[in-house]
Write a protein that holds these residues in place. Structure first.
Motif, mmCIF file in Angstrom:
data_model
loop_
_atom_site.group_PDB
_atom_site.id
_atom_site.type_symbol
_atom_site.label_atom_id
_atom_site.label_comp_id
_atom_site.label_asym_id
_atom_site.label_seq_id
_atom_site.Cartn_x
_atom_site.Cartn_y
_atom_site.Cartn_z
ATOM 1 N N ARG A 25 0.813 -1.217 0.000
ATOM 2 C CA ARG A 25 0.000 0.000 0.000
ATOM 3 C C ARG A 25 0.850 1.273 0.000
ATOM 4 O O ARG A 25 0.489 2.267 -0.625
ATOM 5 C CB ARG A 25 -0.941 0.002 1.204
ATOM 6 N N THR A 26 1.980 1.249 0.703
ATOM 7 C CA THR A 26 2.789 2.468 0.837
ATOM 8 C C THR A 26 3.923 2.551 -0.176
ATOM 9 O O THR A 26 4.436 3.641 -0.439
ATOM 10 C CB THR A 26 3.382 2.568 2.252
ATOM 11 N N ALA A 31 8.110 3.399 4.767
ATOM 12 C CA ALA A 31 6.772 3.959 4.952
ATOM 13 C C ALA A 31 5.852 2.955 5.650
ATOM 14 O O ALA A 31 5.020 3.327 6.480
ATOM 15 C CB ALA A 31 6.181 4.368 3.606
ATOM 16 N N ALA A 35 3.851 3.436 9.172
ATOM 17 C CA ALA A 35 2.402 3.260 9.261
ATOM 18 C C ALA A 35 2.022 2.247 10.333
ATOM 19 O O ALA A 35 0.982 2.386 10.991
ATOM 20 C CB ALA A 35 1.842 2.828 7.913
#
Length: 304
Positions: A25-26, A31, A35
């Motif tokens: 997703r990132t 990242a 998250a």
């Protein structure tokens, strides 16, 4: 050993699946770690462990941005569905373990007539001792966004199609009437205005409170917009001759009767009708108080 045998013998760790999902997703391990509030090495190790268990290369690490391989994309689609189901099960378990929910999150939209909705909520919560009502206001796409992101249990707003499964109770029809203060528009324009004739005049519009929202309702292309947070502010600006715009009928009925505002509706400016509805997610569990409130609303509006 096959992938199925490996899955059955060793199992897949939920932590590893969440780390893989976050990286996809990132687009990076760093990242994803931020998250998940984890360290970069722990996320890197979790994805490596998952690939070893599956005997699959899930991520292409050769570029600046980490991308899923073909196998990774296919696997991630199933991971996302599985994590969502686990989240629903966890939420349901918390409700079963905790009894009545401590907070019920309700969002009122910009088209919500407070004299209709607030008495309903007041009557219901007068008989609820353990659950606190957390009431918020959102505009345009904001209420639907809150429902979509799971940060609202119930919204009162226009009925609209959403990207998540929703059930609703229709409460009322709201007519949106184009209005202006007397004398705001020059008389030579005539009674049957076209939208292009309104481009030189400021149009009052409601700001979309949704994250990244940019919904435009009745906006005349090329007109100078004046954005406001709610219809109360919009009404004040229009009353003071600072623009024209569409307002809900329940808010302007007295102004129109008293001549403080005039309709500018015609064949080319017909206004609109919206359905005010109570809406909630149909794919998520609801606590006992939320269920009682839903039944309360359904009993008050059985035929809608």
């Amino acid at each position: 050993m096959s992938v199925d045998e490996s899955y059955q013998d060793d199992g897949l760790k939920l932590h590893d699946l969440r780390c893989f999902d976050a990286v996809v997703r990132t687009g990076s391990f760093q990242a994803a770690a931020a998250a998940l509030h984890r360290t970069h090495p722990s996320v890197f190790a979790a994805v490596g462990r998952l690939e070893a268990r599956l005997r699959l290369v899930l991520l292409d690490r050769s570029g600046y941005r980490v991308l899923p391989t073909e196998a990774g994309r296919s696997f991630h689609a199933h991971v996302g569905a599985s994590l969502a189901e686990i989240a629903r099960l966890s939420a349901h378990a918390r409700l079963l373990a905790g009894g009545e929910e401590p907070v019920l999150r309700v969002v009122l939209g910009d088209l919500c007539p407070l004299p209709v909705v607030l008495p309903l909520l007041s009557e219901f919560f007068a008989g609820v001792a353990a659950t606190r009502l957390h009431l918020d206001y959102e505009a345009v796409g904001g209420p639907a966004g809150r429902l979509r992101h799971g940060t609202a249990d119930l919204i009162f707003h226009r009925a609209e199609a959403m990207a998540v499964p929703v059930e609703r109770i229709d409460l009322a029809e709201i007519r949106l009437v184009p209005v202006a203060a007397p004398g705001f528009l020059p008389p030579h324009l005539g009674p049957d205005l076209r939208p292009d004739q309104l481009r030189p005049f400021t149009q009052c519009v409601i700001r979309d409170s949704a994250r990244g929202g940019n919904e435009d309702h009745f906006l005349v292309p090329g007109a100078h917009p004046c954005s406001v947070p709610d219809h109360a502010m919009k009404r004040e600006l229009i009353l003071h001759g600072m623009g024209w715009g569409h307002l809900p009928d329940f808010m302007v009925a007295g102004d129109l009767e008293a001549g403080r505002l005039v309709r500018i509706r015609g064949r080319h400016l017909p206004g609109g009708v919206e359905i005010l509805a109570a809406s909630r997610r149909s794919d998520l569990p609801h606590g006992p108080v939320a269920e009682r409130l839903w039944r309360h609303l359904r009993a008050r509006f059985p035929g809608r």
